[in-house]
Design a protein around this motif. Structure first.
Motif, PDB file in Angstrom:
ATOM      1  N   UNK A 130       0.774  -1.311  -0.041  1.00  0.00           N
ATOM      2  CA  UNK A 130      -0.030  -0.108  -0.081  1.00  0.00           C
ATOM      3  C   UNK A 130       0.818   1.301   0.050  1.00  0.00           C
ATOM      4  N   UNK A 131       0.546   2.283  -0.917  1.00  0.00           N
ATOM      5  CA  UNK A 131       0.979   3.465  -0.706  1.00  0.00           C
ATOM      6  C   UNK A 131      -0.331   4.557  -1.032  1.00  0.00           C
ATOM      7  N   UNK A 132      -0.114   5.790  -0.732  1.00  0.00           N
ATOM      8  CA  UNK A 132      -1.368   6.659  -0.897  1.00  0.00           C
ATOM      9  C   UNK A 132      -1.154   7.217  -2.570  1.00  0.00           C
ATOM     10  N   UNK A 133      -2.341   6.833  -3.171  1.00  0.00           N
ATOM     11  CA  UNK A 133      -2.232   6.755  -4.756  1.00  0.00           C
ATOM     12  C   UNK A 133      -2.385   8.483  -4.892  1.00  0.00           C
ATOM     13  N   UNK A 134      -2.848   9.267  -3.981  1.00  0.00           N
ATOM     14  CA  UNK A 134      -3.105  10.641  -4.292  1.00  0.00           C
ATOM     15  C   UNK A 134      -2.136  11.502  -3.627  1.00  0.00           C
ATOM     16  N   UNK A 135      -0.922  11.821  -4.360  1.00  0.00           N
ATOM     17  CA  UNK A 135       0.150  12.426  -3.749  1.00  0.00           C
ATOM     18  C   UNK A 135      -0.169  13.868  -2.989  1.00  0.00           C
TER      19      UNK A 135
END
Length: 469
Positions: free
Chosen positions: A238-243
């Motif tokens: 998981x990584x936040x897709x919306x920087x």
């Protein structure tokens, strides 16, 4: 953001937040080129199959119509795949050779020519990937999906998903090599250079082949207070897709942390972070606002990557441990029950003795000055596993739970701390949890973060402190 107003009114109607003079913020997202991580099925006219992949959230009907003007091709003819699924926007003749990105909505498959909500770099690579894979029989055979992971500095990692594990099997590849045929890794390496990718990953069931890098380095996280942070985002985790919204979240948290550090006089200031993931929030909170941060995460890989992100940012006042939040909080509650019966334990003495670590003389007057690095060193040496870390005397707690919200033990434990920072991706779960939390705490600030434009989801952020503070 009409959704935000609706949710805010619902919280006020339930008396979960004050109706007058409550500060709140709304952080709108960009509406183009904001996603740094996207995934698609790949429709191949040779076998009429596609990996059933959606974005993390399905698009609503209005969004689908918006993208019909650019992202999705308008419906021309309905086809059926080999599994009986309907396709839209794919016009096919008997002699057509089609390979294209597709996405699912309402049980139907739509062709994607370009995808404006994805980062500009991903949009640039998408047609190049299709063209290259279409013309390479080794890379094309059995391919069913494509995922893209991007950083703001232009690094792109591509994952190709295959139907059969045999396509990436080492034994099968050795047979091809003996027969003088090029292997999948060789073809992927050539594609890496031609298309200009940072990494290519081939995946099938229980098989993963990495060419180049399996991660991107995000160095574009610049906060309002002047700090610049760097994160390693790993493919498959998981990584936040919306920087841009991730940065807004960190700015909001920094504002709240600065306020609570002025309200809570006890030192050292120690933060418990539950569901910390790969340390996105941990890196921003440690050292600047808190003397020490303990992150709790159940995913072993995320714990490893989180530790790497701490090292990458030279953060030495934090530790991420592998533990289940519910079990960890249950231990804390049991310890506190024993402490209530038996009286103060030796931990408070340890914290008190180490909170003033050095003595200096200024203008002839002796003045005690706390040396945070010494405190942190003592904390890390004294508490080296989950059992010991649960004994820390936390000043505040930060939670960013999954959509289900907090479990009973976690909710009870969270309510015992002077300050709470709650990041929620599910307003319904947040309502349920706040019904308990407002019995002991009051809301200081409420925020809406538009992490997922074009969907019905609303991200909420709440800062609460104990009523007596």
């Amino acid at each position: 953001m009409q959704r935000s107003k609706k949710v805010f009114n619902e919280f006020m109607a339930l008396n979960l937040i004050e109706k007058d003079h409550l500060p709140f913020s709304v952080f709108p997202s960009k509406y183009k080129h904001y996603r740094m991580r996207v995934g698609f099925g790949l429709y191949d006219s040779r076998n009429k199959e596609a990996y059933r992949h959606t974005l993390c959230d399905p698009l609503d009907d209005e969004t689908k119509l918006n993208y019909n003007n650019g992202g999705f091709i308008k419906k021309e003819k309905e086809l059926k795949t080999s599994s009986g699924q309907q396709t839209h926007g794919i016009k096919e003749n008997d002699d057509d050779d089609i390979l294209c990105h597709v996405i699912w909505h309402a049980g139907k498959m739509f062709r994607v020519n370009h995808f404006p909500i994805a980062s500009e770099k991903i949009c640039e690579k998408m047609p190049l990937v299709i063209e290259y894979v279409r013309n390479d029989p080794v890379l094309r055979k059995g391919v069913r999906g494509a995922k893209y992971l991007c950083s703001s500095n232009g690094q792109v990692v591509l994952t190709l998903i295959y139907k059969s594990r045999k396509l990436l099997n080492e034994e099968e590849e050795r047979k091809k090599e003996n027969q003088g045929q090029q292997q999948w890794p060789q073809r992927a390496e050539a594609m890496l250079k031609v298309v200009g990718l940072f990494g290519i990953i081939g995946r099938s069931k229980n098989v993963c082949v990495v060419i180049g890098s399996s991660f991107v380095v995000e160095d574009g996280v610049h906060l309002a207070d002047g700090r610049a942070l760097t994160y390693k985002h790993i493919e498959g985790s998981f990584s936040n897709p919306n920087l841009s919204m991730a940065i807004c979240t960190l700015n909001w948290m920094s504002m709240a942390a600065k306020d609570l550090s002025s309200r809570i006089k006890r030192r050292p200031l120690v933060l418990l972070e539950l569901y910390c993931g790969s340390g996105n929030h941990t890196v921003a909170m440690a050292g600047t606002f808190f003397d020490f941060v303990l992150g709790v995460e159940i995913d072993k890989k995320l714990v490893e990557y989180g530790s790497q992100n701490l090292a990458l940012n030279k953060v030495d006042r934090a530790k991420i441990i592998k533990a289940d939040s519910k079990k960890f909080c249950r231990k804390v509650l049991k310890r506190r029950q024993r402490q209530f019966k038996e009286g103060p334990n030796e931990l408070k003495g340890f914290m008190r003795n180490n909170s003033l670590a050095s003595t200096v003389t200024v203008e002839g007057k002796e003045e005690e000055e706390r040396t945070i690095s010494s405190v942190t060193k003592n904390l890390l040496s004294h508490y080296y596993n989950e059992e010991d870390f649960s004994k820390l005397d936390f000043s505040a707690v930060l939670v960013d739970p999954p959509r289900a919200g907090l479990d009973e033990f976690t909710r009870k434990n969270v309510a015992t701390y002077p300050a709470i920072l709650y990041i929620s991706c599910n307003p319904e779960a947040l309502k349920r949890d706040m019904k308990e939390l407002v019995k002991t705490h009051r809301t200081v600030h409420f925020a809406f973060l538009d992490h997922f434009p074009y969907t019905k989801h609303v991200e909420c952020a709440v800062y609460l402190i104990q009523k007596e503070l």
